[in-house]
Design a protein around this motif. Structure first.
Motif, PDB file in Angstrom:
ATOM      1  N   VAL A   1       0.839  -1.207   0.000  1.00  0.00           N
ATOM      2  CA  VAL A   1       0.000   0.000   0.000  1.00  0.00           C
ATOM      3  C   VAL A   1       0.870   1.252   0.000  1.00  0.00           C
ATOM      4  CG1 VAL A   1      -1.640   1.342   1.370  1.00  0.00           C
ATOM      5  CG2 VAL A   1      -2.018  -1.094   1.013  1.00  0.00           C
ATOM      6  N   THR A   2       1.890   1.289   0.834  1.00  0.00           N
ATOM      7  CA  THR A   2       2.731   2.486   0.878  1.00  0.00           C
ATOM      8  C   THR A   2       3.576   2.633  -0.392  1.00  0.00           C
ATOM      9  OG1 THR A   2       4.328   1.253   2.216  1.00  0.00           O
ATOM     10  CG2 THR A   2       2.805   2.697   3.387  1.00  0.00           C
ATOM     11  N   THR A   3       3.948   1.534  -1.020  1.00  0.00           N
ATOM     12  CA  THR A   3       4.638   1.612  -2.305  1.00  0.00           C
ATOM     13  C   THR A   3       3.699   2.184  -3.364  1.00  0.00           C
ATOM     14  OG1 THR A   3       6.043  -0.264  -1.752  1.00  0.00           O
ATOM     15  CG2 THR A   3       5.856   0.287  -4.077  1.00  0.00           C
ATOM     16  N   LEU A   4       2.449   1.763  -3.355  1.00  0.00           N
ATOM     17  CA  LEU A   4       1.462   2.306  -4.297  1.00  0.00           C
ATOM     18  C   LEU A   4       1.262   3.803  -4.065  1.00  0.00           C
ATOM     19  CD1 LEU A   4      -0.710   1.896  -6.476  1.00  0.00           C
ATOM     20  CD2 LEU A   4      -2.319   1.434  -4.619  1.00  0.00           C
ATOM     21  N   ILE A   5       1.196   4.223  -2.815  1.00  0.00           N
ATOM     22  CA  ILE A   5       1.035   5.651  -2.506  1.00  0.00           C
ATOM     23  C   ILE A   5       2.230   6.440  -3.041  1.00  0.00           C
ATOM     24  CG2 ILE A   5       0.981   7.334  -0.617  1.00  0.00           C
ATOM     25  CD1 ILE A   5      -0.662   5.231   0.968  1.00  0.00           C
ATOM     26  N   GLY A   6       3.423   5.914  -2.876  1.00  0.00           N
ATOM     27  CA  GLY A   6       4.621   6.583  -3.402  1.00  0.00           C
ATOM     28  C   GLY A   6       4.589   6.687  -4.916  1.00  0.00           C
ATOM     29  N   ALA A   7       4.140   5.630  -5.586  1.00  0.00           N
ATOM     30  CA  ALA A   7       4.056   5.653  -7.041  1.00  0.00           C
ATOM     31  C   ALA A   7       3.019   6.668  -7.520  1.00  0.00           C
ATOM     32  CB  ALA A   7       3.705   4.259  -7.564  1.00  0.00           C
ATOM     33  N   VAL A   8       1.897   6.759  -6.834  1.00  0.00           N
ATOM     34  CA  VAL A   8       0.861   7.737  -7.189  1.00  0.00           C
ATOM     35  C   VAL A   8       1.393   9.156  -6.997  1.00  0.00           C
ATOM     36  CG1 VAL A   8      -1.406   8.634  -6.521  1.00  0.00           C
ATOM     37  CG2 VAL A   8      -1.072   6.183  -6.803  1.00  0.00           C
ATOM     38  N   CYS A   9       2.165   9.374  -5.947  1.00  0.00           N
ATOM     39  CA  CYS A   9       2.751  10.702  -5.724  1.00  0.00           C
ATOM     40  C   CYS A   9       3.704  11.078  -6.855  1.00  0.00           C
ATOM     41  CB  CYS A   9       3.479  10.745  -4.387  1.00  0.00           C
ATOM     42  SG  CYS A   9       2.380  10.710  -2.964  1.00  0.00           S
ATOM     43  N   PHE A  10       4.511  10.139  -7.323  1.00  0.00           N
ATOM     44  CA  PHE A  10       5.387  10.403  -8.458  1.00  0.00           C
ATOM     45  C   PHE A  10       4.575  10.721  -9.710  1.00  0.00           C
ATOM     46  CE2 PHE A  10       9.040   8.626  -6.209  1.00  0.00           C
ATOM     47  CZ  PHE A  10      10.059   9.434  -6.693  1.00  0.00           C
ATOM     48  N   LEU A  11       3.493   9.994  -9.933  1.00  0.00           N
ATOM     49  CA  LEU A  11       2.637  10.242 -11.089  1.00  0.00           C
ATOM     50  C   LEU A  11       2.025  11.644 -11.026  1.00  0.00           C
ATOM     51  CD1 LEU A  11       1.215   9.246 -13.654  1.00  0.00           C
ATOM     52  CD2 LEU A  11      -0.601   8.399 -12.172  1.00  0.00           C
ATOM     53  N   VAL A  12       1.517  12.024  -9.872  1.00  0.00           N
ATOM     54  CA  VAL A  12       0.926  13.359  -9.706  1.00  0.00           C
ATOM     55  C   VAL A  12       1.979  14.438  -9.961  1.00  0.00           C
ATOM     56  CG1 VAL A  12      -0.062  14.948  -8.005  1.00  0.00           C
ATOM     57  CG2 VAL A  12      -0.922  12.615  -8.182  1.00  0.00           C
ATOM     58  N   GLY A  13       3.178  14.248  -9.441  1.00  0.00           N
ATOM     59  CA  GLY A  13       4.253  15.206  -9.679  1.00  0.00           C
ATOM     60  C   GLY A  13       4.598  15.338 -11.148  1.00  0.00           C
ATOM     61  N   ALA A  14       4.641  14.221 -11.862  1.00  0.00           N
ATOM     62  CA  ALA A  14       4.944  14.261 -13.293  1.00  0.00           C
ATOM     63  C   ALA A  14       3.844  14.977 -14.070  1.00  0.00           C
ATOM     64  CB  ALA A  14       5.122  12.841 -13.825  1.00  0.00           C
ATOM     65  N   VAL A  15       2.600  14.720 -13.719  1.00  0.00           N
ATOM     66  CA  VAL A  15       1.480  15.373 -14.405  1.00  0.00           C
ATOM     67  C   VAL A  15       1.498  16.875 -14.134  1.00  0.00           C
ATOM     68  CG1 VAL A  15      -1.037  15.560 -14.455  1.00  0.00           C
ATOM     69  CG2 VAL A  15       0.039  13.319 -14.506  1.00  0.00           C
ATOM     70  N   LEU A  16       1.832  17.280 -12.926  1.00  0.00           N
ATOM     71  CA  LEU A  16       1.886  18.701 -12.601  1.00  0.00           C
ATOM     72  C   LEU A  16       3.009  19.419 -13.347  1.00  0.00           C
ATOM     73  CD1 LEU A  16       1.212  18.628  -8.760  1.00  0.00           C
ATOM     74  CD2 LEU A  16      -0.315  19.452 -10.552  1.00  0.00           C
ATOM     75  N   LEU A  17       4.053  18.720 -13.728  1.00  0.00           N
ATOM     76  CA  LEU A  17       5.156  19.336 -14.469  1.00  0.00           C
ATOM     77  C   LEU A  17       4.882  19.447 -15.965  1.00  0.00           C
ATOM     78  CD1 LEU A  17       8.268  17.753 -12.751  1.00  0.00           C
ATOM     79  CD2 LEU A  17       7.491  20.115 -12.625  1.00  0.00           C
ATOM     80  N   LEU A  18       3.904  18.731 -16.482  1.00  0.00           N
ATOM     81  CA  LEU A  18       3.623  18.777 -17.922  1.00  0.00           C
ATOM     82  C   LEU A  18       3.307  20.180 -18.443  1.00  0.00           C
ATOM     83  CD1 LEU A  18       1.659  15.476 -18.584  1.00  0.00           C
ATOM     84  CD2 LEU A  18       3.930  16.096 -19.388  1.00  0.00           C
ATOM     85  N   PRO A  19       2.424  20.956 -17.826  1.00  0.00           N
ATOM     86  CA  PRO A  19       2.139  22.292 -18.365  1.00  0.00           C
ATOM     87  C   PRO A  19       3.380  23.196 -18.374  1.00  0.00           C
ATOM     88  CG  PRO A  19       0.460  21.669 -16.794  1.00  0.00           C
ATOM     89  CD  PRO A  19       1.540  20.625 -16.727  1.00  0.00           C
ATOM     90  N   GLU A  20       4.230  23.089 -17.378  1.00  0.00           N
ATOM     91  CA  GLU A  20       5.440  23.901 -17.320  1.00  0.00           C
ATOM     92  C   GLU A  20       6.365  23.566 -18.479  1.00  0.00           C
ATOM     93  OE1 GLU A  20       9.244  24.067 -14.435  1.00  0.00           O
ATOM     94  OE2 GLU A  20       7.298  24.244 -13.453  1.00  0.00           O
ATOM     95  N   ARG A  21       6.527  22.310 -18.787  1.00  0.00           N
ATOM     96  CA  ARG A  21       7.393  21.888 -19.885  1.00  0.00           C
ATOM     97  C   ARG A  21       6.831  22.353 -21.218  1.00  0.00           C
ATOM     98  NH1 ARG A  21       8.325  16.005 -22.247  1.00  0.00           N
ATOM     99  NH2 ARG A  21      10.088  16.493 -23.549  1.00  0.00           N
ATOM    100  N   THR A  22       5.538  22.251 -21.410  1.00  0.00           N
ATOM    101  CA  THR A  22       4.903  22.665 -22.653  1.00  0.00           C
ATOM    102  C   THR A  22       5.048  24.168 -22.842  1.00  0.00           C
ATOM    103  OG1 THR A  22       3.318  20.881 -22.377  1.00  0.00           O
ATOM    104  CG2 THR A  22       2.745  22.602 -23.944  1.00  0.00           C
ATOM    105  N   GLU A  23       4.889  24.943 -21.785  1.00  0.00           N
ATOM    106  CA  GLU A  23       5.007  26.392 -21.860  1.00  0.00           C
ATOM    107  C   GLU A  23       6.407  26.797 -22.301  1.00  0.00           C
ATOM    108  OE1 GLU A  23       4.382  29.462 -18.486  1.00  0.00           O
ATOM    109  OE2 GLU A  23       2.542  28.286 -18.686  1.00  0.00           O
ATOM    110  N   GLU A  24       7.422  26.154 -21.765  1.00  0.00           N
ATOM    111  CA  GLU A  24       8.801  26.472 -22.110  1.00  0.00           C
ATOM    112  C   GLU A  24       9.084  26.173 -23.576  1.00  0.00           C
ATOM    113  OE1 GLU A  24      13.089  24.627 -21.014  1.00  0.00           O
ATOM    114  OE2 GLU A  24      11.733  24.999 -19.346  1.00  0.00           O
ATOM    115  N   THR A  25       8.558  25.083 -24.090  1.00  0.00           N
ATOM    116  CA  THR A  25       8.775  24.697 -25.475  1.00  0.00           C
ATOM    117  C   THR A  25       8.167  25.719 -26.423  1.00  0.00           C
ATOM    118  OG1 THR A  25       8.738  22.398 -24.804  1.00  0.00           O
ATOM    119  CG2 THR A  25       8.464  22.833 -27.137  1.00  0.00           C
ATOM    120  N   ARG A  26       6.994  26.234 -26.112  1.00  0.00           N
ATOM    121  CA  ARG A  26       6.350  27.231 -26.962  1.00  0.00           C
ATOM    122  C   ARG A  26       7.186  28.501 -27.046  1.00  0.00           C
ATOM    123  NH1 ARG A  26       0.461  26.901 -24.452  1.00  0.00           N
ATOM    124  NH2 ARG A  26      -0.101  24.849 -25.179  1.00  0.00           N
TER     125      ARG A  26
END
Length: 65
Positions: free
Chosen positions: A27-52
């Motif tokens: 369960v705690t490994t799954l929670i850690g993986a979900v946190c990494f996923l959320v962090g990656a998704v939150l960084l997507l708009p920042e990366r796209t903005e820089e590319t434009r």
């Protein structure tokens, strides 16, 4: 943090080789993986903005001319 908790919760007894709390470790490994996923998704708009911003070339001639 969740991965550290997972390591502590999933302690393996060196004498018996049994995992003390496999469900808690999973369960705690799954929670850690979900946190990494959320962090990656939150960084997507920042990366796209820089590319434009880089894609827009300044008006004028070719460099070095």
């Amino acid at each position: 943090m969740a991965f550290g908790v997972s390591a502590v919760v999933g302690y393996i007894d060196p004498v018996t080789g049994q995992v003390h709390n496999a469900t808690g470790a999973n369960v705690t490994t799954l929670i850690g993986a979900v946190c990494f996923l959320v962090g990656a998704v939150l960084l997507l708009p920042e990366r796209t903005e820089e590319t434009r911003e880089r894609a827009v070339a300044p008006a004028g001639g070719a460099p070095g001319s």
